[in-house]
Design an enzyme around this catalytic site. Structure first.
Site, short mmCIF file in Angstrom:
data_model
loop_
_atom_site.label_atom_id
_atom_site.label_comp_id
_atom_site.label_asym_id
_atom_site.label_seq_id
_atom_site.Cartn_x
_atom_site.Cartn_y
_atom_site.Cartn_z
N GLU A 1 -16.52 21.07 28.01
CA GLU A 1 -16.38 19.70 28.55
C GLU A 1 -15.63 19.70 29.89
O GLU A 1 -15.93 18.89 30.76
CB GLU A 1 -15.65 18.82 27.53
CG GLU A 1 -16.53 18.56 26.30
CD GLU A 1 -15.78 17.79 25.23
OE1 GLU A 1 -14.95 18.42 24.54
OE2 GLU A 1 -16.02 16.59 25.08
N GLU B 1 -17.66 20.78 17.92
CA GLU B 1 -16.59 19.95 17.35
C GLU B 1 -16.95 19.34 15.99
O GLU B 1 -16.06 19.18 15.14
CB GLU B 1 -16.23 18.81 18.32
CG GLU B 1 -15.42 19.24 19.53
CD GLU B 1 -16.27 19.65 20.72
OE1 GLU B 1 -17.46 19.97 20.52
OE2 GLU B 1 -15.76 19.63 21.85
C1 LIG Z 1 -11.49 17.47 22.49
C2 LIG Z 1 -12.38 18.62 22.23
O1 LIG Z 1 -13.68 18.17 22.30
C3 LIG Z 1 -12.07 19.18 20.89
C4 LIG Z 1 -12.27 20.65 20.82
O2 LIG Z 1 -12.45 21.33 21.78
S1 LIG Z 1 -12.18 21.30 19.27
C5 LIG Z 1 -12.38 23.03 19.51
C6 LIG Z 1 -13.79 23.42 19.75
N1 LIG Z 1 -13.92 24.82 19.78
C7 LIG Z 1 -14.31 25.52 18.71
O3 LIG Z 1 -14.64 24.97 17.69
C8 LIG Z 1 -14.31 27.00 18.85
C9 LIG Z 1 -13.53 27.62 17.71
N2 LIG Z 1 -13.45 29.05 17.84
C10 LIG Z 1 -14.44 29.86 17.51
O4 LIG Z 1 -15.51 29.45 17.11
C11 LIG Z 1 -14.21 31.33 17.62
O5 LIG Z 1 -12.81 31.55 17.49
C12 LIG Z 1 -14.67 31.93 18.98
C13 LIG Z 1 -16.21 31.91 19.01
C14 LIG Z 1 -14.11 31.15 20.12
C15 LIG Z 1 -14.15 33.38 19.09
O6 LIG Z 1 -14.55 34.09 17.97
P1 LIG Z 1 -13.93 35.57 17.68
O7 LIG Z 1 -14.01 36.37 18.91
O8 LIG Z 1 -14.62 36.06 16.45
O9 LIG Z 1 -12.39 35.36 17.40
P2 LIG Z 1 -11.68 34.56 16.24
O10 LIG Z 1 -11.09 35.52 15.28
O11 LIG Z 1 -12.53 33.46 15.71
O12 LIG Z 1 -10.51 33.86 17.06
C16 LIG Z 1 -9.49 34.64 17.66
C17 LIG Z 1 -8.20 33.86 17.55
O13 LIG Z 1 -8.31 32.71 18.38
C18 LIG Z 1 -7.99 31.55 17.63
N3 LIG Z 1 -8.80 30.44 18.15
C19 LIG Z 1 -10.11 30.45 18.42
N4 LIG Z 1 -10.48 29.26 18.94
C20 LIG Z 1 -9.38 28.50 18.97
C21 LIG Z 1 -9.11 27.17 19.39
N5 LIG Z 1 -10.05 26.39 19.91
N6 LIG Z 1 -7.85 26.73 19.27
C22 LIG Z 1 -6.87 27.50 18.78
N7 LIG Z 1 -7.07 28.76 18.37
C23 LIG Z 1 -8.31 29.24 18.47
C24 LIG Z 1 -8.34 31.91 16.20
O14 LIG Z 1 -7.64 31.08 15.28
C25 LIG Z 1 -7.91 33.35 16.14
O15 LIG Z 1 -6.52 33.36 15.96
P3 LIG Z 1 -5.81 34.55 15.12
O16 LIG Z 1 -6.17 35.81 15.83
O17 LIG Z 1 -4.38 34.19 15.15
O18 LIG Z 1 -6.41 34.49 13.74
#
Ligand SMILES: C[C@H](O)CC(=O)SCCNC(=O)CCNC(=O)[C@H](O)C(C)(C)COP(=O)(O)OP(=O)(O)OC[C@H]1O[C@@H](n2cnc3c(N)ncnc32)[C@H](O)[C@@H]1OP(=O)(O)O
Length: 724
Positions: free
Chosen positions: A115, A135
């Site tokens: 975004e 999300e």
């Molecule tokens: C207002 C907005 O519209 C609202 C938002 O943005 S909501 C957030 C949207 N984003 C997401 O849903 C993405 C979530 N993350 C993921 O899908 C996956 O972590 C990823 C594809 C980015 C990376 O995957 P991968 O490389 O396998 O690593 P993964 O083990 O999942 O994550 C690594 C670390 O980052 C953290 N992390 C990943 N995304 C995060 C996020 N958005 N916020 C906080 N921590 C996050 C994980 O909790 C993990 O922490 P840890 O090592 O302490 O357990």
């Protein structure tokens, strides 16, 4: 700890490069958002800056808003902890700011990360960067303007699809759709982005504000049609969840009243959604799933996983061929061993069918399918076992046979080779009884179909070495499973916790409750199907075999329903032969088969558990509770015995292994939302009415009496009582 900061460097070309530093995924934590605002304002004001490039440190643009903040909001109910990013930062400071900005995207731009990029005036990406708005999978919706800008850049239909499915696309597809302006090699990314930003500043390239675009939206009637179809689909894919329909409504607001009004509505609805139970459950599952990779005394003692290049799978049946498929798809060399060429051929054919099924469903390109099949070699003896790194035994659940196999493989495999079994119930100590390699013996419990189901239950005994566990965890991750390490007991964590699920359903039927009503109630609670349809699907043979194991291990709390035997006697075998509780016909949904009712009557007569011979009267809610509270009760025993590392591991296994609805946060999380007190009192009442099956466990009683959540860690060390 790696620094959490935003930096700005102004080059001699007058381009300010603003970089997000928050490893591992550059999540948009509160200090990052404050840093972005500060640097952007500075860049806007400085006379030596003509244009801005936004990028992320360490090869990843940004994984989105910091999900930890959602957890804080869930704990406090206070949404004021979330800053106003959408209007204040993205609209006012970035998109409508005085200097053009280009997003330089590498690795991934997800959620709030994408975004921010949408708020820039152009987007340049490296090859194969992941772009998405996931999300909804966290129970919220895009909250930094994504619901408005994505449709305006790539068209409504595709944007709705991306948001509703939460699935990312690659930058190559993003380029075709108009989301990405150019794809350049990583090494060129910053250079090209800087030049692009200057080109915009000097009007050689368009200064495009996506919120103001209208050309991709189409007419109002087209938009209504697309959103109507989306609403219909959502009814199927997102039962019991509010965020999908809320997101469609917000998109619609922008179509009717303009992008800026859409942004305002988005910000408001976003805050409501963050507080929903659905978001609490899904965010809990997000963190719980990641917590499973942290296993005390395994992942924190400095060990490194060893390379596992070649794996032998013994047994080419349903499970063995599925496991072999999963390994081959991740480029592991697989030896599939069977006892004769007929069985071996069947196993190899099953692998081919698994792989071509994925190709047919467009989940796998043909060249990768060919590569996977070339990784598998059939064998009728152990000659290829001399250099394997791991063996996974997947033969029928027969103790002497498994013991014989383990004695043999101990001799023929190299000393480092991990000796794993895919048993779903048998004690690992019994399987390895005749070997001297107890430190290498481990359970690798896959769920059927093994090449599709995401869970891998890793079972350790008190003798299994940390190295073997770590190696299997790494293999699990390499084949795209979620490995969860559990202790050794009948049924391990998953099947043990869920054996009361079908037992409870059978007790209810024999107490006089309608079989189809039970299935309907469980399906409306959110499981993909009710317990009887599930039994039809898995086959009655499985129910008989598994029932026997549990009756002998937990005789104080098991119920032998006469129903399955009666069904088998009457020639029914569930989906397998098209006749079970339901009728199965090609091309149509299963239909209740009312001719099963006299058989059920007969079962009730034989079971003779109806009070005074009359059917009991229960509400719909009681049906769900009488089936799921006994599951919670068994989960309590599993926790008490230290079979899992932490309560949330059971949440993950219930969601991934048993399809418990993720938006309810998993079995223990859900139980805590219902309340240990209510569960305890209900079970106590039912145990007095209907017997020991419902008797509350010591752990549940203690937690309920003291008012402690079931998920709270035990005060006594679980390790000391653990059977691991
Ligand atoms: C207002 C907005 O519209 C609202 C938002 O943005 S909501 C957030 C949207 N984003 C997401 O849903 C993405 C979530 N993350 C993921 O899908 C996956 O972590 C990823 C594809 C980015 C990376 O995957 P991968 O490389 O396998 O690593 P993964 O083990 O999942 O994550 C690594 C670390 O980052 C953290 N992390 C990943 N995304 C995060 C996020 N958005 N916020 C906080 N921590 C996050 C994980 O909790 C993990 O922490 P840890 O090592 O302490 O357990």
């Amino acid at each position: 700890m790696a620094p959490v900061k935003v930096t700005m460097e102004v080059g001699t070309d007058s381009v300010a490069v603003i970089t997000i530093f928050n490893l591992p995924v550059n999540a948009l934590a509160i200090p990052i958002i404050a840093g972005l605002r500060e640097k952007w304002t500075e860049a806007t004001m400085r006379n030596d800056v003509k244009a801005i490039v936004l990028t992320g440190n360490g090869g990843r643009f940004s994984g989105g808003f910091d999900i930890n903040v959602f957890q804080k909001v869930h704990a406090t109910g206070d949404t004021s902890q979330m800053p106003d990013v959408s209007v204040d930062l993205v609209v006012n400071t970035m998109e409508d700011g005085k200097k053009p900005a280009v997003a330089a995207i590498e690795g991934l731009a997800l959620g709030g990360g994408l975004e921010l990029a949408l708020g820039c005036h152009a987007r340049i990406a490296a090859p194969r960067a992941q772009l998405g708005l996931p999300e909804l999978s966290l129970g919220v919706m895009p909250g930094f303007g994504g619901t408005q800008r994505l449709p305006r850049l790539i068209g409504l239909s595709k944007a709705v699809e991306l948001m509703m499915t939460s699935k990312p696309i690659m930058s190559e597809e993003g380029k075709k759709l108009g989301l990405i302006d150019a794809i350049v090699p990583s090494s060129e990314l910053l250079k090209v982005s800087r030049q692009w930003a200057l080109d915009i500043a000097e009007r050689r390239k368009p200064w495009m504000r996506s919120l103001h675009k209208t050309d991709k939206i189409g007419s109002l009637s087209e938009a209504h049609e697309i959103l109507k179809v989306a609403r219909e689909q959502v009814k199927q894919i997102a039962k019991n969840m509010p965020q999908h329909l809320a997101c469609i409504e917000v998109i619609e607001e922008g179509i009717i009243h303009g992008g800026y009004n859409g942004v305002l509505k988005e910000a408001k609805v976003f805050k409501d959604l963050v507080l929903s139970d659905t978001s609490k459950g899904l965010v809990h599952i997000f963190f719980s799933q990641r917590a499973t990779s942290k296993v005390p005394s395994v992942t924190d003692i400095g060990l490194k996983p060893r390379t596992v290049k070649k794996v032998a799978v013994i047994g080419g049946g349903l499970m063995g061929s599925g496991i072999a498929t999963a390994l081959a798809l991740s480029n592991t060399i697989v030896i599939l061993k069977e006892i004769n060429s007929e069985f071996l051929q069947k196993g190899m054919k099953a692998i081919e069918a698994n792989v071509s099924g994925l190709v047919a469903r467009k989940k796998l390109p043909q060249d990768k399918a060919d590569k996977a099949l070339s990784m598998v070699k059939g064998a009728l003896d152990y000659s290829d076992f001399k250099d394997v790194d791991m063996v996974i035994e997947a033969v029928i659940e027969n103790v002497p046979l498994k013991q014989k196999i383990f004695s043999e493989i101990e001799k023929v495999c190299p000393p480092h080779c991990i000796l794993a079994t895919n048993t779903s119930t048998i004690d690992l100590n019994i399987i390895g009884e005749n070997t001297t390699s107890k430190d290498r013996i481990i359970g690798a419990h896959f769920f059927s179909p093994a090449h599709i189901m995401p869970l891998l239950e890793i079972v350790r005994t008190e003798k299994t070495s940390a190295q073997a566990i770590l190696d299997l965890m790494a293999v699990g991750k390499a084949i795209k499973k979620v490995p969860v390490v559990v202790g050794n007991c009948t049924g391990f964590a998953v099947n043990r916790t869920f054996f009361p699920y079908s037992q409870g359903a059978h007790i209810l039927v024999n107490l006089g409750v309608d079989v189809f009503r039970i299935d309907t109630q469980i399906a409306s609670f959110g499981l993909p199907m009710g317990p009887f349809q599930l039994q039809d699907l898995t086959g009655y043979g499985v129910a008989v075999a598994v029932g026997k194991e549990f009756r002998s291990a937990f005789s104080d709390r098991t119920f032998k329903s006469p129903l399955i035997d009666l069904l088998i006697k009457s020639g029914r075998n569930g989906k397998n032969n098209g006749k079970g509780y339901y009728i199965y016909e090609k091309g149509s949904k299963p239909r209740p088969d009312f001719t099963v009712l006299p058989i059920i009557e007969e079962s009730r007569r034989l079971a003779n558990i109806m009070p005074e011979g009359k059917p009991i009267s229960v509400t719909d809610q009681e049906i769900v509770e009488m089936i799921l509270f006994p599951v919670v009760n068994e989960a309590c025993r599993v926790l008490d015995e230290g079979i899992v590392v932490r309560a949330s591991d059971l949440d993950v296994t219930s969601v991934l292994g048993m399809s418990f609805p993720s938006y309810r946060g998993g079995i223990v999380f859900w139980a805590d939302t219902v309340g240990a007190g209510h569960i305890y009192r209900s079970l106590k009442k039912w145990s007095e009415l209907y017997g020991n099956f419902f008797k509350p466990s010591r752990f549940l009683e203690e937690r309920a009496t003291k008012g402690i959540p079931l998920s709270a860690p035990s005060s006594t060390s679980s390790v000391s009582r653990s059977r691991m």
